[in-house]
Design a protein around this motif. Sequence first.
Motif, mmCIF file in Angstrom:
data_model
loop_
_atom_site.group_PDB
_atom_site.id
_atom_site.type_symbol
_atom_site.label_atom_id
_atom_site.label_comp_id
_atom_site.label_asym_id
_atom_site.label_seq_id
_atom_site.Cartn_x
_atom_site.Cartn_y
_atom_site.Cartn_z
ATOM 1 N N LEU A 223 -19.937 93.950 60.716
ATOM 2 C CA LEU A 223 -21.144 94.470 60.061
ATOM 3 C C LEU A 223 -22.380 93.890 60.733
ATOM 4 N N ASP A 225 -25.362 93.802 59.122
ATOM 5 C CA ASP A 225 -26.122 93.109 58.085
ATOM 6 C C ASP A 225 -25.214 92.516 57.019
ATOM 7 N N VAL A 226 -25.017 91.211 57.105
ATOM 8 C CA VAL A 226 -24.283 90.504 56.049
ATOM 9 C C VAL A 226 -25.332 89.724 55.270
ATOM 10 N N PHE A 227 -25.363 89.925 53.965
ATOM 11 C CA PHE A 227 -26.461 89.379 53.176
ATOM 12 C C PHE A 227 -26.009 88.216 52.300
ATOM 13 N N SER A 267 -16.072 94.324 52.569
ATOM 14 C CA SER A 267 -17.126 94.557 53.564
ATOM 15 C C SER A 267 -18.364 95.177 52.912
ATOM 16 N N PHE A 268 -18.179 95.898 51.811
ATOM 17 C CA PHE A 268 -19.343 96.424 51.090
ATOM 18 C C PHE A 268 -19.995 95.329 50.247
ATOM 19 N N GLU A 271 -22.838 93.133 51.616
ATOM 20 C CA GLU A 271 -24.066 93.791 52.091
ATOM 21 C C GLU A 271 -25.280 93.570 51.182
ATOM 22 N N ALA A 272 -25.052 93.028 49.972
ATOM 23 C CA ALA A 272 -26.177 92.788 49.053
ATOM 24 C C ALA A 272 -25.839 91.628 48.129
ATOM 25 N N ARG A 277 -24.211 96.063 45.699
ATOM 26 C CA ARG A 277 -23.689 97.115 46.593
ATOM 27 C C ARG A 277 -22.463 97.810 45.968
ATOM 28 N N ARG A 289 -14.947 104.231 55.392
ATOM 29 C CA ARG A 289 -14.832 102.918 56.050
ATOM 30 C C ARG A 289 -13.373 102.554 56.301
#
Length: 303
Positions: A223, A225-227, A267-268, A271-272, A277, A289
């Motif tokens: 990914l 963007d990993v948040f 993985s989702f 993201e937030a 997410r 995905r």
Amino acid sequence: MSILVVGSVAYDTVETPFGRAERVLGGSASFFAVAASFFTPVNLVGVVGRDFGAQQLAAFDGRPIDLAGLERRDGETFHWQGRYAWDLNSRETLRTDLNVFETFDPRLPEAYRGSSHVFLGNIDPLLQRRVLDQVERPRLVACDTMNFWISGKPAELRETLRHVDVLLVNDAEARELSGEWNVVKAARAIRAMGPSTLVIKKGEHGVLMFSNEGSFAAPAYPLEDVFDPTGAGDTFGGGFLGYLASRERFDDETLRRAVIMGSTLASFCVEAFSLDRLLRLTRPEIDERFRLFRRLTHFEPLS
Ligand code: AMP
């Protein structure tokens, strides 16, 4: 088919290099339930305090998640605070306030006793076992734990593991639990404690599964963007067990797909912050995905 999950429903305070989230919805059961509910109905067992609001509960609305087993008690909700290093791979626990969990004595609603699959989320191993004792004849029992319990309640954890089919831990936890540095040796030692299948989660380095059929490795989805990695492990568990329960089979092919489904959901999650997410996620996004995952790991034999 239905999955019973017991675990924390929590307020989390999380610091990452990208920001800070104060008292947001977290907890092992919350992440697990939302992820698993994409595939199978979930019965949730846990406890929250009077400070747990309608806004937090709304996260479970409109999903096949039964909350009859979520007790509300006088006192404060479990609170966890953690800080991630710049690479997001290591985290430090700054606070664990057990609060209402300290005196929690789980009683399963009658309708939960026939659950076919059980996920013992990361809580006191003694509580995990009390829940398991109340389920009639589960077809599969999966369990997650962490260093807090491996070092804090080693004997209780060993006893719980005797009744577990699939254990999900990270690599540091596998080493600590087994006393072996090498993960292959650690897997052998842990599988001798009870679980026939061991899934070792290695964050951005993916997952290793050890079962009667041998081993299987999956990368983490790359990914940009990993948040916030909080909850990725429980979300993996939700995707993994949710998918398995929906298939009603435990053969090697299904287990491998379940590992990829767990990795897809996780993985989702990262993201937030919090469950943000996952709560916006749709089934077509999951399927797309999963398809990309297959391409990522596919290669032809030598000709
Ligand atoms: P994960 O990132 O998947 O390992 O799980 C993170 C979640 O575990 C957070 O939302 C926390 O609220 C929860 N958590 C952290 N420590 C504990 C603990 N000792 N007992 C129960 N839940 C915990």
